[in-house]
Design an enzyme around this catalytic site. Structure first.
Site, mmCIF file in Angstrom:
data_model
loop_
_atom_site.group_PDB
_atom_site.id
_atom_site.type_symbol
_atom_site.label_atom_id
_atom_site.label_comp_id
_atom_site.label_asym_id
_atom_site.label_seq_id
_atom_site.Cartn_x
_atom_site.Cartn_y
_atom_site.Cartn_z
ATOM 1 N N ASP A 56 0.844 -1.199 0.000
ATOM 2 C CA ASP A 56 0.000 0.000 0.000
ATOM 3 C C ASP A 56 0.874 1.242 0.000
ATOM 4 O O ASP A 56 1.889 1.337 0.711
ATOM 5 C CB ASP A 56 -0.903 0.001 1.233
ATOM 6 C CG ASP A 56 -1.768 -1.244 1.292
ATOM 7 O OD1 ASP A 56 -2.972 -1.152 0.983
ATOM 8 O OD2 ASP A 56 -1.236 -2.338 1.653
ATOM 9 N N ASP A 114 -28.457 2.496 14.346
ATOM 10 C CA ASP A 114 -28.289 3.929 14.628
ATOM 11 C C ASP A 114 -29.162 4.277 15.833
ATOM 12 O O ASP A 114 -30.384 4.364 15.731
ATOM 13 C CB ASP A 114 -28.715 4.738 13.398
ATOM 14 C CG ASP A 114 -28.551 6.245 13.618
ATOM 15 O OD1 ASP A 114 -28.300 6.669 14.768
ATOM 16 O OD2 ASP A 114 -28.705 6.998 12.633
ATOM 17 N N ASP A 159 -32.788 3.966 13.970
ATOM 18 C CA ASP A 159 -33.089 3.210 12.758
ATOM 19 C C ASP A 159 -31.910 2.292 12.452
ATOM 20 O O ASP A 159 -30.917 2.253 13.179
ATOM 21 C CB ASP A 159 -33.393 4.149 11.579
ATOM 22 C CG ASP A 159 -32.266 5.109 11.260
ATOM 23 O OD1 ASP A 159 -31.083 4.706 11.368
ATOM 24 O OD2 ASP A 159 -32.547 6.270 10.909
ATOM 25 N N HIS A 173 -15.815 10.661 11.978
ATOM 26 C CA HIS A 173 -14.988 10.135 13.062
ATOM 27 C C HIS A 173 -15.009 8.618 13.104
ATOM 28 O O HIS A 173 -13.961 7.953 13.197
ATOM 29 C CB HIS A 173 -15.479 10.729 14.384
ATOM 30 C CG HIS A 173 -14.599 10.430 15.553
ATOM 31 N ND1 HIS A 173 -14.747 9.321 16.367
ATOM 32 C CD2 HIS A 173 -13.529 11.120 16.055
ATOM 33 C CE1 HIS A 173 -13.841 9.338 17.324
ATOM 34 N NE2 HIS A 173 -13.085 10.415 17.167
ATOM 35 N N ASN A 180 -3.327 -3.965 -1.483
ATOM 36 C CA ASN A 180 -4.196 -3.660 -2.623
ATOM 37 C C ASN A 180 -3.563 -2.592 -3.514
ATOM 38 O O ASN A 180 -4.238 -1.990 -4.341
ATOM 39 C CB ASN A 180 -5.582 -3.226 -2.157
ATOM 40 C CG ASN A 180 -5.545 -2.048 -1.186
ATOM 41 O OD1 ASN A 180 -4.479 -1.458 -0.986
ATOM 42 N ND2 ASN A 180 -6.689 -1.742 -0.592
ATOM 43 N N ASN A 186 -8.304 13.492 25.575
ATOM 44 C CA ASN A 186 -7.304 14.416 25.030
ATOM 45 C C ASN A 186 -7.222 15.716 25.827
ATOM 46 O O ASN A 186 -7.057 16.796 25.268
ATOM 47 C CB ASN A 186 -7.643 14.758 23.577
ATOM 48 C CG ASN A 186 -7.724 13.533 22.695
ATOM 49 O OD1 ASN A 186 -7.022 12.554 22.938
ATOM 50 N ND2 ASN A 186 -8.583 13.588 21.691
ATOM 51 N N ALA A 200 -13.550 4.838 29.525
ATOM 52 C CA ALA A 200 -12.198 4.260 29.575
ATOM 53 C C ALA A 200 -11.849 3.807 30.984
ATOM 54 O O ALA A 200 -11.196 2.779 31.182
ATOM 55 C CB ALA A 200 -11.185 5.294 29.077
ATOM 56 N N ASP A 225 -4.280 2.079 31.024
ATOM 57 C CA ASP A 225 -3.631 0.765 30.928
ATOM 58 C C ASP A 225 -2.497 0.729 29.911
ATOM 59 O O ASP A 225 -1.399 0.266 30.207
ATOM 60 C CB ASP A 225 -4.682 -0.287 30.556
ATOM 61 C CG ASP A 225 -5.783 -0.379 31.598
ATOM 62 O OD1 ASP A 225 -5.477 -0.679 32.756
ATOM 63 O OD2 ASP A 225 -6.962 -0.153 31.236
ATOM 64 N N SER A 243 -8.484 8.944 20.229
ATOM 65 C CA SER A 243 -9.450 8.283 19.346
ATOM 66 C C SER A 243 -8.747 7.497 18.263
ATOM 67 O O SER A 243 -9.277 6.525 17.733
ATOM 68 C CB SER A 243 -10.386 9.313 18.710
ATOM 69 O OG SER A 243 -11.335 9.762 19.626
#
Length: 930
Positions: free
Chosen positions: A115, A165, A170, A179, A193, A271, A281, A313, A337
């Site tokens: 890649d 969702d 739905d 995100h 690929n 953050n 967390a 951790d 994230s």
């Protein structure tokens, strides 16, 4: 309150249950793993067939295939992934088996994807992903991305599963913020690929769960629902690149739910550049991930550990390439994230290498293979290859079980006993670190078997993390973790206990806690019943009880904590004490119109109402306050009517009293007035009727003179009154007023005739002397004569009752003087009697010849004396032949007879005298004619 989340992701606190909607609860995908191949070392090559048959005979194991290597005294067997643990146990128990190991996959060293962006992905190299790819690249392990949703961009095409969702409720979890798609590609972008980027777990599948909106925020309840949904719908690993600053029992419960379902939970530490905890967390047993730089230092923006609270951790590279949600474009994705999906992808590779590994074993592999980077994280920086190698190796030191007594939920003193075994040498020590909900860890150590350690949980309630680290004499260490639900808080014992009860009464808990185990009910310190499941309601049968009872409700939760509440309860199984005050039933009384029925009612539970009902049960009136006065419209009643007084207390108990009252709403009927007579003492009888009887009957008599006389009738039928009418004749007007016992009155006027005047009674007789049948008649009789009586010598001999007013009196056989009276009686009964003396004469006159004188010229003159009391009518001389010779009608009676032509000589003539009654007397006389 809102909080910023790692990499522009946030969560909002909201109270909610852990349930998901019906649509969301439907499983959309169940992960399918390839069969597991085990290499079985044999003590003798000749036992291959026997060993394989014995394994296949295990009811919990299905042997799919086998391939023997006689020269190596081994056989490779394939079993379903779900049967691996049972197969390993069966094989190890076989004395012919020397060892059992996984048939691992080897690849060429230094796998390098083609890649185009891989060379810039320093985080994968730092975390040693290429060496892990030599063993596995994912093998369809399912990673749930609980985030802003996931779009199926090119790097994860064909591997995005149907999801849900929870923001829009739905089944279309598309990413409108970018995100979630970035997180998914960091964890699982395709490799080799020829273009784009590389993810940690090339073959992993992504389960998208949208809990954050387009602005990157979401509520705690939706996040909790998303975690549970992922655990229920095939996720092996859950990535949570989100967080909030406030702790939440809801999120803790959701993470524990996933852990209980053997799902690895990875969450970003946040953050904020602080040591402050973020959630989920910090929720046990999530793996909290901080962000590390290319030189293994912490980024300035990452959250991290303090010496007093080592809650983070692992560290993982915090700057990674990710694909944009629109597809095609790639960007640098920084923050915890971005770090978390590296660890989530690594967990998926570990599970791919060892499909039967538990969540604890995956965590152990990740944490105990990490490279040390300092105390700002508890375990070190992620080593993906080391984690895969650790899970694949047969451990020399293992903690196979952790026994906790009492079991979860526990309270008070808790005994923790791990099962530890080492193949490299004796176990040297076992250390236990307990992390209660407040984060203040407590450490314990054991130096000898059975390695039991005691933890006093007094004052602690919530999820308690237990980490057991064992060390053997060869220096090997291993760690196993578990989570224990500790509950030292007394349950809520608030119960709905009414102040007064009757019959069977429900005693229910108010908002009972979810962890209740039992509810006990005591009456006067005697246990009367228990309830062990919802709804927490006990039906207390108070039949036969009365008075004040001390009722105590004691609740016990699953941990054995108890709490109680006591209340004095009045037991009332009787209706109110009821008294009918008025009106009372009295003889010769009646009611009419609206009647006030008065009552007295008392009850220990309080009187709810007093009612009056008719015979059909219809409510006629109600009163709810004392004094109880119920107006009843009695206008519809007549005669005897039974009414019911009904008292109801506030528990629904009823007392009734029946009373028969007499109602009379109809005035008496007064018809004609009749008089027993029309004169003298008269009984006046009015025609009066009434349904319930009459109280008084009064008559006002207006006399012909205009004078008014009042008389009272009798108190009972026929209500007659006596009145003396002496001296009164004429029409009398009688106004009769009848009043019944209810007070109804009617007045009717009638007229009747009074006659106290004797009738006219003039009568005549022809003479004072009579004979034969004599007519005695009235002269000008009055019109009101009713009878005429004839009395002779005081005895009635005849009576007539109609005109003509004449009586024929037969005097035959009578003689002499008689007192004769005529009595006339009018229609009123008045009489008049008139008397006369009447002579009855049947004898003829008395005849005496006085002289006989002869005169030549006149013949003979005979003078006769004739007398009769009735009077002489005539005197006649008759010859012998009866021929009349002469007649005289007046006194003196002289008879002149011409004898000149008669022969001389003696003759016999007859003197015939007739009185006025016709009586005749004769006298024969001899005469001589000369």
């Amino acid at each position: 309150m809102r909080y910023r989340l790692p990499a522009a992701t946030a969560a909002v606190i909201a109270a909610a249950s852990l349930g998901v909607s019906a649509a969301a609860a439907t499983p959309v995908f169940a992960a399918t793993k390839t069969p597991t191949e085990l290499i079985v070392g044999l003590r003798s090559a000749s036992t291959v067939a026997t060993t394989v048959r014995k394994l296949d005979a295990d009811p919990d194991v299905t042997v799919l295939s086998s391939d023997a290597s006689a020269e190596l005294s081994a056989v490779t067997v394939a079993v379903p992934a779900a049967d691996r643990a049972d197969a390993v146990a069966t094989l190890k128990a076989d004395p012919n088996v020397a060892y059992v190991e996984t048939n691992a996959v080897a690849k060429a060293d230094a796998v390098t994807p083609d890649d185009t962006l891989f060379s810039r992905q320093w985080g994968l190299t730092t975390a040693k992903a290429p060496a892990a790819w030599d063993v596995t690249t994912g093998d369809s392990v399912v990673v749930a991305v609980v985030d802003t949703g996931v779009n199926e961009v090119s790097e994860i095409a064909g591997r995005v599963l149907p999801g849900y969702d929870f923001v829009n409720d739905d089944s279309g979890p598309s990413d409108d913020a970018g995100h979630g798609t970035a997180v998914a590609t960091v964890a699982a972008a395709a490799a080799n690929n020829g273009s784009g980027m590389v993810g940690v777990c090339w073959e992993c599948r992504i389960l998208p769960v949208k809990v954050l909106g387009a602005d990157g925020t979401g509520t705690y309840d939706n996040i909790a629902k998303g975690i549970m949904y992922a655990a229920d719908n095939g996720a092996d690993v859950i990535n949570l690149s989100l967080g909030g600053a406030e702790s939440s029992q809801l999120l803790d419960s959701a993470v524990q739910y996933a852990y209980a379902h053997n799902v690895v939970v990875v969450a970003s530490a946040g953050n904020d550049g602080k040591v402050t905890r973020t959630y989920p967390a910090a929720s046990i047993p999530a793996i909290a991930v901080a962000g590390s730089t290319q030189t293994d230092t912490k980024y300035s923006w990452t959250n991290y550990n303090s010496p007093a609270d080592p809650w983070v951790d692992l560290a993982a590279p915090g700057s990674n390439i990710a694909q944009a949600a629109g597809g095609g474009n790639f960007t640098m994705f920084e923050g915890t994230s971005s770090s978390a999906p590296l660890v989530a992808g690594a967990a998926a590779l570990v599970l791919s290498a060892e499909p039967d590994a538990t969540a604890d074993q995956v965590r152990d592999a990740l944490e105990n293979s990490a490279d040390g980077v300092g105390t700002w994280v508890a375990r070190g920086r992620l080593d993906i290859a080391g984690a895969v190698q650790r899970i694949s190796a047969t451990p020399d030191l293992a903690i196979s079980d952790i026994t906790v007594s009492p079991a979860s939920p526990a309270r008070g003193k808790i005994l923790v006993t791990p099962t530890v075994a080492s193949a490299a040498g004796p176990v040297k020590s076992v250390r236990m670190v307990v992390t209660p909900p407040n984060g203040r860890t407590v450490a314990f150590s054991a130096a000898k078997a059975p390695w039991s350690m005691s933890y006093n949980s007094a004052g602690v309630t919530g999820a308690v993390g237990i980490a057991i680290t064992a060390t053997d004499t060869a220096g090997n260490t291993t760690t196993a973790t578990t989570v224990l639900n500790v509950d030292n808080t007394a349950p809520s014992a608030a119960a709905t206990i009414p102040s007064f009860v009757t019959g069977t009464t429900a005693i229910a808990l108010d908002n009972p806690a979810d962890d209740l185990a039992q509810m006990d009910v005591y009456v006067k310190n005697v246990k009367v019943g228990s309830v062990t499941s919802a709804p927490w309601t006990y039906d207390w049968d108070t039949s036969g009880l009365s008075g004040t009872m001390a009722v105590k409700v004691v609740v016990t939760d699953l941990a054995g904590n108890t709490a109680g509440t006591t209340k004095n309860v009045g037991v009332d199984n009787a209706g109110p004490k009821l008294t009918w005050s008025s009106p009372t039933v009295v003889a010769k009384t009646a009611l009419r119109g609206t009647v006030d029925i008065k009552a007295a009612a008392t009850d220990t539970a309080g009187v709810a109402s007093v009612e009056v009902l008719d015979a059909e049960g219809n409510v006629l009136g109600t009163d709810t306050t004392t004094p109880y006065v119920i107006p009843v419209d009695g206008s519809a009643f007549n005669g005897s009517s039974t009414l019911t007084l009904r008292g109801t207390d506030k528990l629904g108990q009823i007392t009734t009293i029946d009373r028969t009252l007499v109602f009379d709403n109809t005035a008496p009927v007064v018809g004609d007035v009749t008089a027993s007579a029309v004169r003298g003492a008269i009984t006046i009888t009015p025609d009066v009727t009434d349904e319930t009887g009459l109280k008084t009957v009064k008559m006002a008599l207006t006399l012909p003179s205009g004078k008014v006389v009042t008389v009272s009738g009798a108190a009972t039928a026929p209500y007659a009154a006596r009145w003396t009418s002496t001296g009164i004749t004429g029409d009398v007007s009688a106004a009769v007023t009848a009043t019944d016992y209810a007070g109804n009155a009617t007045t009717t006027t009638s007229t009747f005739r009074v006659d106290n005047t004797a009738p006219s009674a003039v009568w005549t007789l022809p003479t004072a002397y009579v004979k034969g049948t004599v007519a005695i008649a009235l002269t000008n009789p009055a019109d009101d004569i009713a009878t005429m009586d004839l009395l002779v010598k005081g005895k009635p001999v005849a009576q007539i009752t109609s005109a003509p007013w004449s009586i024929d009196w037969d005097t035959t056989g009578l003689a002499g003087a008689y007192a004769v009276a005529v009595r006339t009686t009018d229609t009123a009964g008045n009489t008049l009697t008139v008397s006369k003396t009447v002579n009855v004469d049947y004898a003829g006159p008395r005849v005496t010849v006085s002289t006989i004188k002869f005169a030549a010229s006149a013949g003979t003159q005979i003078k006769v004396a004739v007398t009769d009391p009735a009077g002489v009518e005539s005197l006649e001389l008759l010859d012998a032949t009866g021929q009349s010779l002469a007649t005289s009608t007046t006194s003196p009676y002289t008879l002149a007879v011409d004898t000149s032509a008669m022969s001389k000589g003696a003759v016999t003539w007859t003197l015939k005298a007739t009185d006025k009654l016709g009586n005749v007397s004769t006298t024969t006389k001899a005469f001589t004619i000369s």
